[in-house]
Design an enzyme around this catalytic site. Structure first.
Site, PDB file in Angstrom:
ATOM      1  N   LYS A  66       0.684  -1.337  -0.230  1.00 43.32           N
ATOM      2  CA  LYS A  66       0.091   0.096   0.025  1.00 43.32           C
ATOM      3  C   LYS A  66       0.938   1.339   0.116  1.00 43.32           C
ATOM      4  O   LYS A  66       0.421   2.339  -0.388  1.00 43.32           O
ATOM      5  CB  LYS A  66      -0.920  -0.044   0.939  1.00 43.32           C
ATOM      6  CG  LYS A  66      -2.321  -0.900   0.917  1.00 43.32           C
ATOM      7  CD  LYS A  66      -3.047  -0.628   2.201  1.00 43.32           C
ATOM      8  CE  LYS A  66      -4.463  -1.352   1.973  1.00 43.32           C
ATOM      9  NZ  LYS A  66      -5.488  -0.836   2.936  1.00 43.32           N
ATOM     10  N   ASP A 103     -10.299   4.005   1.827  1.00 45.73           N
ATOM     11  CA  ASP A 103     -10.568   3.437   3.153  1.00 45.73           C
ATOM     12  C   ASP A 103     -11.401   4.355   3.957  1.00 45.73           C
ATOM     13  O   ASP A 103     -12.237   3.725   4.646  1.00 45.73           O
ATOM     14  CB  ASP A 103      -9.146   3.043   3.913  1.00 45.73           C
ATOM     15  CG  ASP A 103      -8.731   1.541   3.169  1.00 45.73           C
ATOM     16  OD1 ASP A 103      -9.558   0.730   2.640  1.00 45.73           O
ATOM     17  OD2 ASP A 103      -7.566   1.492   3.335  1.00 45.73           O
TER      18      ASP A 103
END
Ligand code: ATR
Length: 272
Positions: A66, A103
């Site tokens: 990520k 997110d």
């Protein structure tokens, strides 16, 4: 045929193929969603190859890539910049490789879907944990107008670094009971309470009766923390919706439809 996927290492645990294939079928879209296990060595070359040579419109990014995938991106969304991590890559026809982070969206959409009337701007919020998930949660809380965020983490250096980045107040891990006093919500972003891990020890008796406990852990769905919150009559939110909702903007970016989270999808993802 539109193609997308998820990259990770390992990647076999990822629920993303299940989620995106469910939507492809539900909306009758001719598309493909594949899991790619990419090693950290040579990541940027292999990931770029998926876009340029294999024709993917983009991919989701899971652990441990990520942060490192940021270097592949030619542009970053505001969320990705602030959070410092990318979970969605969109390959534009202009050649631009855009890194996004969905997110924070997933976190807040799940909250709004579960408790639409909860007023996030009505008081202080306590966040536990200082990993990647915590950064997305704090970003979302600030966007939602939370005026005071209290942050505690086992390692205080990590808490301080994150607190500096976002301008929130760090507390010591040992202070986590006291810091609940006067807060409207407690959010657990640590891995405590996850299947196979220890429980989060915290005294929910310090919270006022209408307050909220939101656990982003979803295996098990009802963690010990949420069980205790229920026992005290507090409001609760489970973590599964964050996983499902974060996938929606990515699907929309590649396949052109903003998909819905259904009970059927939730049950599919929760089935081991
Ligand atoms: P994520 O991307 O899901 O946030 P992460 O970056 O690995 O995952 O972060 C895990 C979080 O859980 C961290 O805040 C970690 O605390 P440290 O910064 O001190 O490592 C927290 N955590 C993990 N195990 C813990 C434990 N046994 N007690 C308290 N906190 C724990």
């Amino acid at each position: 045929m539109i193609k997308a996927g998820v990259i990770g290492h390992p990647v076999s645990h990822s629920k993303s193929p299940l989620i995106h294939r469910y939507w492809l079928e539900k909306y009758g879209i001719k598309g493909e969603y594949t899991a790619y296990d990419l090693a950290p060595e040579g990541l940027l070359e292999t990931a770029k190859d998926l876009l340029v040579s294999r024709g993917l419109s983009g991919f989701n990014v899971t652990l441990p890539h990520k942060q490192s995938i940021v270097d592949l991106c030619t542009t970053l969304s505001d969320e990705a910049k602030a959070i410092g991590a990318v979970n969605t890559v969109v390959y534009h026809s202009s050649g631009e490789i855009e890194g996004r982070n969905t997110d924070a969206f997933g976190f807040m959409e799940n909250a709004r879907g579960t408790l639409p009337r909860f007023d996030w701007s009505s008081g202080a919020v306590t966040v536990l944990g200082a990993g990647g998930a915590s950064r997305a949660v704090i970003y979302a809380l600030q966007k939602a107008g939370v005026s005071e965020i209290r942050l505690a983490n086992r390692s205080s250096e990590n808490a301080k670094r994150l607190a500096d980045d976002f301008g929130v107040r760090p507390y010591e891990w040992e202070e986590r009971n006291r810091m609940l006093e006067g807060t409207i919500a407690l959010i657990n972003t640590t891995s405590l309470g996850m299947k196979g891990q220890e429980y989060l020890e915290i005294d929910l008796g310090r919270m006022s009766p209408n307050s909220l406990v939101y656990d982003i852990v979803y295996v098990p769905l009802e963690t010990e923390l949420l069980r205790q919150a229920h026992g005290r009559g507090l409001q609760t939110i489970t973590g599964i919706g964050m996983l499902l909702h974060q996938a929606r903007p990515a699907f929309a970016a590649w396949f052109g439809v903003m998909p819905e989270v259904t009970e059927e999808l939730k049950q599919m993802v929760l089935t081991p």
